[in-house]
Design an enzyme around this catalytic site. Structure first.
Site, short mmCIF file in Angstrom:
data_model
loop_
_atom_site.label_atom_id
_atom_site.label_comp_id
_atom_site.label_asym_id
_atom_site.label_seq_id
_atom_site.Cartn_x
_atom_site.Cartn_y
_atom_site.Cartn_z
N ASN A 222 46.42 13.12 -9.87
CA ASN A 222 46.31 14.08 -10.61
C ASN A 222 45.25 14.75 -10.51
OD1 ASN A 222 49.17 13.39 -11.62
ND2 ASN A 222 48.16 12.02 -13.04
N GLU A 303 55.43 15.55 -11.90
CA GLU A 303 54.75 15.60 -13.31
C GLU A 303 53.79 16.81 -13.53
OE1 GLU A 303 53.26 11.80 -13.48
OE2 GLU A 303 55.20 10.81 -14.29
N ARG A 348 66.74 10.16 -12.47
CA ARG A 348 65.48 10.29 -11.61
C ARG A 348 65.44 9.25 -10.42
NH1 ARG A 348 60.41 9.38 -15.59
NH2 ARG A 348 59.54 8.28 -13.89
N ASP A 377 59.39 4.06 -11.46
CA ASP A 377 58.07 4.02 -11.92
C ASP A 377 57.48 2.92 -12.16
OD1 ASP A 377 55.41 5.07 -11.97
OD2 ASP A 377 56.02 6.40 -13.95
N GLU A 399 53.78 2.13 -2.04
CA GLU A 399 52.73 2.21 -2.95
C GLU A 399 52.99 1.17 -3.91
OE1 GLU A 399 52.16 6.08 -4.51
OE2 GLU A 399 51.25 5.28 -6.48
N GLU A 405 49.98 -0.99 -15.79
CA GLU A 405 50.41 0.04 -16.48
C GLU A 405 51.40 -0.25 -17.50
OE1 GLU A 405 51.36 3.56 -14.89
OE2 GLU A 405 51.89 4.84 -16.64
N HIS A 533 62.08 0.71 -18.68
CA HIS A 533 61.50 1.77 -19.47
C HIS A 533 61.65 2.05 -20.91
CE1 HIS A 533 60.17 6.18 -19.84
NE2 HIS A 533 59.99 6.03 -18.45
N TRP A 555 62.07 10.53 -20.20
CA TRP A 555 60.91 10.10 -20.54
C TRP A 555 61.17 9.18 -21.81
CZ3 TRP A 555 56.97 14.72 -20.22
CH2 TRP A 555 56.49 14.71 -18.86
C1 BDP Z 1 52.95 7.22 -13.68
C2 BDP Z 1 51.80 7.28 -14.50
C3 BDP Z 1 51.18 8.50 -14.56
C4 BDP Z 1 50.78 8.78 -12.88
C5 BDP Z 1 52.08 8.63 -12.29
C6 BDP Z 1 51.95 8.87 -10.61
O1 BDP Z 1 52.09 7.04 -15.82
O2 BDP Z 1 49.69 8.22 -15.31
O3 BDP Z 1 49.99 9.85 -12.88
O4 BDP Z 1 52.62 7.47 -12.53
O5 BDP Z 1 52.06 7.76 -10.06
O6 BDP Z 1 53.30 5.76 -13.60
O7 BDP Z 1 51.63 9.85 -10.41
#
Ligand code: BDP
Length: 711
Positions: A222, A303, A348, A377, A399, A405, A533, A555
């Site tokens: 980001n 996002e 998603r 995710d 990745e 997290e 999730h 979300w």
């Molecule tokens: C999510 C995270 C977010 C990241 C996003 C990403 O919550 O903070 O910016 O992935 O991978 O898991 O871009």
């Protein structure tokens, strides 16, 4: 030494050895990671090595080979208590040596590939040879790993990296915070750069080189456009100069709107000539600071981040425009496939495939599309991402998330290599049986040239780098698997434990066993049977299965578990979405039938009644609850077993983990109680025999999570 080393290298070397040594005079804070180089306790083992090594012989002279030799020298001094001189024979290469470690280049060994090394050791002679001097450095760390884990030195092996780019992605911000970082603030210290280079950056580089990591993206995906300003490029150059001797290239995460916000252009449309020129000039400017710049990492149209779709263009238009700006340089563009901005009501799971499939074959040779291991995710357990195997004409990289997290941040002991392996070993069946994700990613399935494994870093300013001491093992394991994804999680755990904690058989085995059991344990008390999730909103810590309202339906938690009176789970086999169809027929066949679907993925693909009978012999409800309760018992068991390790490993490490295990137990109960009390409202069923309901109410458990949202 016959030749003098260059002064700047000497200065750097002295700096890091000073730091290295100073770490030994205090209680071990974990800062030395797996490169401790403490005296080997077993005298016989030590003496056996010591008699083999009377000198380090350079048959080639380069800054990096000298660096490698000095690393070896410091390590041997620490491990064996012996001063081993470095002697330069680069001008007398024919001379014979005994009891020596030889460092050399070898262009004739056809088994050697770029950055790989050959290691031969027998009868008091160790030879490390490689095509390039980085390979020699890797070889030195390879030999040291053997000594640190007290192996008999009898080897003749060639080690080549299976993947070209072995990269850490730092989600570090310009203000020093780290997105999803749980180990303190950013290690880069932007405000001090470039005048002051924190010596820890040198340590960081050494640690990475020791496991073969050769690329680092330094800022958050980001991304702030600030990282492309001349002011920040000077800072990044400071970092790049320190990482370079260790063979690590720097990448920058870029904000796609930078031509507009930073360059003052009217648009950031990738097909606009002005925009193209802006990126070209910016790229040249970067190379003027960092001649071996690695390239760009881009999160676009995801996002809320800007991207080519803002101008009606595709991901390929955006990525290729940046690749074009790289022409004439070695750099590449890493374009992320983590996108889900199109249809908040869709699944998603399917979005990346939908958006990227029409672009297969359209990406430039300099572009790698970076795909998360799973389709949602970084959940603690995801089926492999359905893009793997379905993009024969696109270079795909993978990745992983090393920072925890969704895995208890820095308070839960979780060894992640089994998760990485589960994905890498998954069979996509793209070209028949054996078409594993690992083979897609290492390029062997589709002969792709640029290959990449990236991991979101878990490092920070904490003295031990990773907050939870076992986080170090995850950093280590990521690097080792990026080098060779066929290594086993257990072997890597053994190596790490031997290098970091102990080589004594019993405690080592106990630690490795705990590590190997840690991920399934976490999954038991959080997300059994493929639930996903359900974490606390925003902070992603602790349970919140009741979360029903958020910025987007996907979300929330209820969107994913779909619990109701009729049962639980997300039917992706056709009922709630058709996502399963994205996989090869063999995978669909297996996972599409709840009777044959891997239990670990069951709720990813099926919505089943609470009383559905599983292959375990239990009903779905009973199995879920059994696992939630088992998870808590497993954590208690870890605690007891950990207590037995007191006195057998470094005490600071012991105490640190011990206190975190207490938190883990408390939070495992939190997850268990939350999920039981919440789901029980729908199932209306009692706990299986022998399991005691919690003493607290659902409202009381909900209140625990609310604390995180207080202002
Ligand atoms: C999510 C995270 C977010 C990241 C996003 C990403 O919550 O903070 O910016 O992935 O991978 O898991 O871009």
């Amino acid at each position: 030494m016959n030749k003098t080393t260059k002064p700047n290298l000497l200065k750097k070397a002295l700096l890091f050895f000073a730091v290295l040594l100073s770490g030994q005079t205090y209680a071990d804070d974990g800062g030395r990671l797996w490169l401790k180089y403490d005296l080997i306790a077993d005298q016989a083992v030590r003496e056996n090595y010591a008699k083999s090594f009377d000198k380090i012989v350079l048959l080639e002279h380069s800054e990096r080979i000298i660096l490698a030799a000095e690393e070896l020298q410091v390590a041997l001094k620490g491990l064996l208590g012996k001063d081993v001189p470095i002697e330069d024979f680069s001008e007398r290469p024919k001379e014979k040596h005994k009891n020596a470690i030889l460092l050399m280049l070898d262009q004739d060994n056809t088994k050697l590939e770029t950055d790989g090394y050959a290691l031969f050791c027998k009868n008091g002679l160790a030879m490390i040879s490689a095509q390039n001097d980085l390979g020699v450095l890797y070889g030195v760390f390879g030999l040291l790993r053997k000594i640190q884990t007290e192996q008999t030195l009898d080897c003749d092996e060639v080690e080549n990296p299976k993947i070209r780019w072995r990269m850490l992605n730092h989600w570090d911000n310009a203000n020093g915070t780290v997105e999803r970082g749980y180990a303190g603030s950013s290690i880069w210290k932007w405000f001090e750069l470039p005048e002051r280079i924190d010596p820890r950056i040198v340590q960081y580089a050494r640690a990475n080189a020791s496991i073969g990591i050769n690329a680092v993206s330094i800022n958050n995906v980001n991304a702030s456009a600030r990282f492309l300003t001349a002011e920040y490029l000077r800072k990044i150059k400071g970092v790049a100069d320190v990482l370079r001797p260790y063979g690590i290239k720097v990448f920058i995460s870029v904000n796609f709107k930078a031509p507009k916000t930073l360059g003052g252009l009217e648009t950031s449309d990738p097909l606009d000539e002005g925009v193209k020129n802006w990126w070209q000039e910016k790229t040249e400017e970067i190379y003027s600071y960092i001649p071996d710049f690695g390239g760009y990492l881009v999160k676009a149209n995801s996002e809320g981040e800007p991207g080519p779709q803002d101008y009606g263009r595709t991901h390929a238009d955006g990525a290729n425009m940046l690749a074009e700006a790289m022409k004439g340089h070695d750099g590449i563009v890493v374009w992320r496939a983590f996108v889900y901005n199109a249809d908040p009501n869709g699944d998603r799971f399917e979005e990346a495939n939908k958006q990227f499939k029409p672009l297969d074959g359209q990406f430039d040779d300099k572009v790698i599309v970076q795909v998360k291991n799973g389709p949602i995710d970084f959940m603690p357990r995801e089926p492999f991402h359905p893009m793997f195997g379905q993009f024969p004409k696109t270079q795909l990289g993978i990745e992983f998330q090393i920072t925890q997290e969704y895995l208890g941040h820095a308070t839960h002991l979780i060894y992640l290599a089994p998760m990485f392996k589960e994905c890498l070993d998954s069979d996509t069946y793209a070209k028949g049986k054996g078409s594993t994700v690992g083979r897609v990613v290492d390029g062997s399935l589709y002969q792709q040239k640029q290959t990449l494994m990236a991991g979101v870093a878990n490092t920070g300013s904490d003295a031990n780098w990773t907050g939870h001491p076992f986080g170090q093992a995850n950093w280590y394991a990521f690097g080792r698997l990026a080098w060779d994804h066929t290594l086993s999680a257990e072997q890597i755990a053994q190596e790490w434990t031997g290098m970091t904690l102990t080589n004594k058989k019993n405690p080592e085995k106990e630690i490795v066993d705990i590590m190997m059991a840690s991920l399934p344990t976490y999954i038991n008390y959080t997300y059994p049977l493929g639930l996903h999730h359900m974490m606390g909103e925003g902070h992603h810590y602790g349970p919140q299965p009741w979360l029903a309202k958020s910025g987007r339906p996907d979300w929330t938690s209820v969107y994913y578990h779909r619990a109701g009176k009729d049962g639980i789970g997300f039917d992706r086999s056709g009922g709630m979405s058709k996502a399963l169809k994205l996989y090869a027929p063999e995978v669909q066949k297996k996972w599409g039938n709840p009777a044959t679907c891997d239990l670990n993925y069951l709720m990813w693909f099926h919505h089943l009644p609470w009383n559905y009978k599983l292959t375990t012999g239990r009903t779905l409800w009973d199995e879920l609850m059994t696992r939630y309760y088992l998870g808590v018992e497993q954590v208690k068991d870890f605690e007891n077993r950990w207590h037995n390790l007191k006195g057998q490993i470094d005490n600071a490490f012991y105490e640190n983990v011990n206190s975190r295990l207490k938190i883990q137990e408390r939070e495992a109960k939190w997850w268990r109680d939350a999920c039981y009390l919440y789901f029980e409202q729908f199932s209306g069923l009692p706990l299986p025999k022998g399991l005691q309901p919690p003493k607290r109410t659902l409202e009381e458990v909900k209140a625990l999570e609310k604390v995180y949202h207080l202002r």
